[in-house]
Design a protein around this motif. Structure first.
Motif, PDB file in Angstrom:
ATOM      1  N   VAL A   6       1.928  -9.760 -35.416  1.00 48.81           N
ATOM      2  CA  VAL A   6       3.019 -10.236 -34.781  1.00 48.81           C
ATOM      3  C   VAL A   6       4.201  -8.704 -35.067  1.00 48.81           C
ATOM      4  O   VAL A   6       5.210  -8.536 -34.211  1.00 48.81           O
ATOM      5  N   GLU A  58      -2.648  -6.261 -31.143  1.00 52.98           N
ATOM      6  CA  GLU A  58      -1.368  -7.016 -31.098  1.00 52.98           C
ATOM      7  C   GLU A  58      -0.529  -5.451 -30.994  1.00 52.98           C
ATOM      8  O   GLU A  58       0.157  -5.764 -29.849  1.00 52.98           O
ATOM      9  N   TYR A  78       1.292  -4.647 -27.131  1.00 55.29           N
ATOM     10  CA  TYR A  78       2.822  -4.324 -27.708  1.00 55.29           C
ATOM     11  C   TYR A  78       3.321  -3.432 -26.948  1.00 55.29           C
ATOM     12  O   TYR A  78       4.410  -2.958 -25.937  1.00 55.29           O
ATOM     13  N   LEU A 131       0.065 -16.906 -32.592  1.00 56.46           N
ATOM     14  CA  LEU A 131       0.144 -15.607 -32.877  1.00 56.46           C
ATOM     15  C   LEU A 131       1.332 -15.880 -33.823  1.00 56.46           C
ATOM     16  O   LEU A 131       1.291 -15.469 -34.379  1.00 56.46           O
ATOM     17  N   GLU A 132       2.279 -17.007 -33.391  1.00 53.71           N
ATOM     18  CA  GLU A 132       3.302 -17.525 -34.481  1.00 53.71           C
ATOM     19  C   GLU A 132       3.963 -19.026 -34.666  1.00 53.71           C
ATOM     20  O   GLU A 132       3.506 -19.306 -33.693  1.00 53.71           O
ATOM     21  N   SER A 138      -4.045 -11.503 -26.926  1.00 48.08           N
ATOM     22  CA  SER A 138      -4.531 -10.199 -27.540  1.00 48.08           C
ATOM     23  C   SER A 138      -5.498  -9.520 -26.674  1.00 48.08           C
ATOM     24  O   SER A 138      -4.353  -8.371 -25.371  1.00 48.08           O
TER      25      SER A 138
END
Length: 479
Positions: A165, A204, A208, A286-287, A377
């Motif tokens: 990320v 990802e 983005y 993801l985080e 994602s």
């Protein structure tokens, strides 16, 4: 919080880099020479950290007459220089699409893909000088190879990302700077192709890019929209929970070399259920969750990677089970070549070369990134109608085709039921069977026979056909 703070700052920098009227009165493009006499084109802005420095037509690797190439550095922040090598398409470059290739790791150089897999040149029979690759992907598209994150390959500076990320905005910013300087390649159909840890990067990064397109289209940011048409991930690490289990099943039933026999397979399926599954259940985002995700990665690797390899008592290479653990195939000839002083001078490289950087790898490991699933994602990208391919050489163990198929079948998108239920059929190249595939709408899966982890190295003709079909936004089809 990540998006509203960090990405906003990057958008502001990209707005400056984009060269809007009045924003860069003190920037300039000029040419200079290194002490060794290599001519460098450089773009610098005194008011920002944006810089580009590159060599035009070095004559290294791509020697096809009339085909342009550029190699050098683009900054993505203060003391963050990202290495790139770009090759025009050999055919109709003015109208050809554009593709970005990224190797995985995390921390491995995309020069691996360039020289060992799908680039304009390769090393035949371990020769010390490269030859033209007739199955290079720039036969069809303008090809861009980038070393990222900082520390990988020839890139240098401060280590800027410890997770997928975190890495995505820097690659987007790199592309913004690239398109600003090479505007003739912007607005083309754009594909992202990657492998291995690219099972994280690909979904990802593509998501983005699509998010930034929406921000730009809505007038909330300034930049170059990236015309995403294709995402390809070969032998990818997408959904660890499913793919760790395939370490055992593939080891037992692959057609090349039985690694786990009938007496030991159940032991490792039980170990997966007892240790890996509950550990992975604590790593769902993801985080964040760094400690839980790091723990899950350690537990699953200990049980399903290290213990399995020891218990099997079989000599096999994790990237190609057909050969022994110490086999060097593909050969590493290219590393000696591109680290020669004369070659580095010609291409504009100016730092040590790290094929796979241990500091980057450790940083991603500490953040728990390896254990995270990037299936969400990937689903988002598929739902945006991007032609998406999950493919794998079937002699690879570490990111094997069975785990890739399980990951693909489990994706919760609009075509999930049809895709999961559809059986595999032969995939042919000029009438010869090279694998098995299935496709529903814009999602395709392909198992490629007789290919290890670096799939295009083993089956270059098949890989080029597949690449063309995906970039043409066509369903994967036999020929």
């Amino acid at each position: 919080m990540w998006f509203s703070t960090f990405s906003t700052a990057l958008l502001g920098l990209a707005s400056v880099a984009h060269g809007l009227p009045g924003l860069l009165p003190d920037s300039k493009l000029f040419r200079t020479k290194t002490p060794g006499g290599t001519e460098i084109s450089a773009f610098k802005s005194e008011g920002t950290t944006v810089t580009l420095e590159y060599v035009t037509n070095s004559g290294v690797c791509e020697t096809t007459p009339g085909v342009n190439q550029y190699s050098g550095y683009i900054s993505v922040g203060k003391n963050m220089s990202m290495w790139f090598w770009f090759f025009e398409a050999r055919n109709d470059p003015e109208n050809a699409p554009m593709a970005l290739w990224l190797n995985g790791g995390p921390g491995c150089s995309s020069m691996v893909g360039l020289f060992q897999e799908n680039g304009p040149c390769h090393f035949v029979n371990n020769e010390t000088e490269p030859r033209l690759n007739p199955h290079s992907w720039n036969e069809y598209a303008n090809m861009l190879y980038v070393d990222q994150p900082i520390g990988a390959g020839f890139s240098f500076g401060e280590y800027n990302a410890n997770s997928t990320v975190e890495a995505a905005p820097y690659v987007w910013l790199f592309l913004q700077a690239f398109f600003e300087n090479f505007q003739q390649y912007s607005s083309r159909d754009f594909g992202l192709f990657t492998q291995s840890y690219g099972g994280h990067y690909g979904p990802e990064f593509a998501r983005y890019f699509l998010q930034q397109n929406e921000i730009i289209a809505d007038g909330r940011g300034i930049g170059e929209e990236i015309n995403m048409v294709a995402l390809g991930i070969n032998n990818g690490w997408i959904d660890p929970k499913r793919q760790f289990k395939s370490y055992a099943t593939y080891a037992h039933n692959n057609p090349y070399k039985q690694i786990l026999n009938d007496a030991t397979i159940d032991r490792f399926i039980d170990a997966y259920d007892e240790y890996c599954v509950p550990a992975m259940a604590n790593c769902t985002e993801l985080e964040g969750q760094e400690e839980a995700c790091s723990r899950a990665d350690y537990v699953c690797n200990q049980q399903m990677y290290f213990n399995l390899r020891i218990a099997s008592k079989v000599d096999f290479n994790v990237y190609d089970v057909r050969v022994g653990a110490d086999a060097e195939d593909p050969p590493e000839t290219y590393t000696d070549y591109i680290t020669r002083a004369d070659i580095m001078k010609r291409i504009g490289a100016r730092t040590r070369f790290a094929e796979c950087d241990e500091t980057v790898y450790a940083g991603f490991g500490d953040s728990g990134d390896d254990a995270r699933s990037f299936a969400p994602s990937l689903i988002d990208v598929i739902q945006h109608n991007i032609s998406t391919l999950i493919w794998a050489g079937d002699a690879d163990w570490i990111c094997n085709w069975q785990g890739n198929l399980w990951a693909a079948n489990a994706l919760d998108w609009s075509g999930r039921e049809d895709f999961a239920a559809k059986s595999l059929q032969n995939y042919t190249v000029d009438g010869k069977v090279h694998g098995q595939y299935k496709a529903v709408d814009n999602l395709s899966f392909l198992r490629v026979y007789e290919a290890g982890h670096e799939l295009p190295y083993y089956q270059p003709e098949t890989a080029l056909q597949v690449f063309k079909q995906m970039m043409q936004k066509k369903p994967l089809t036999s020929t």
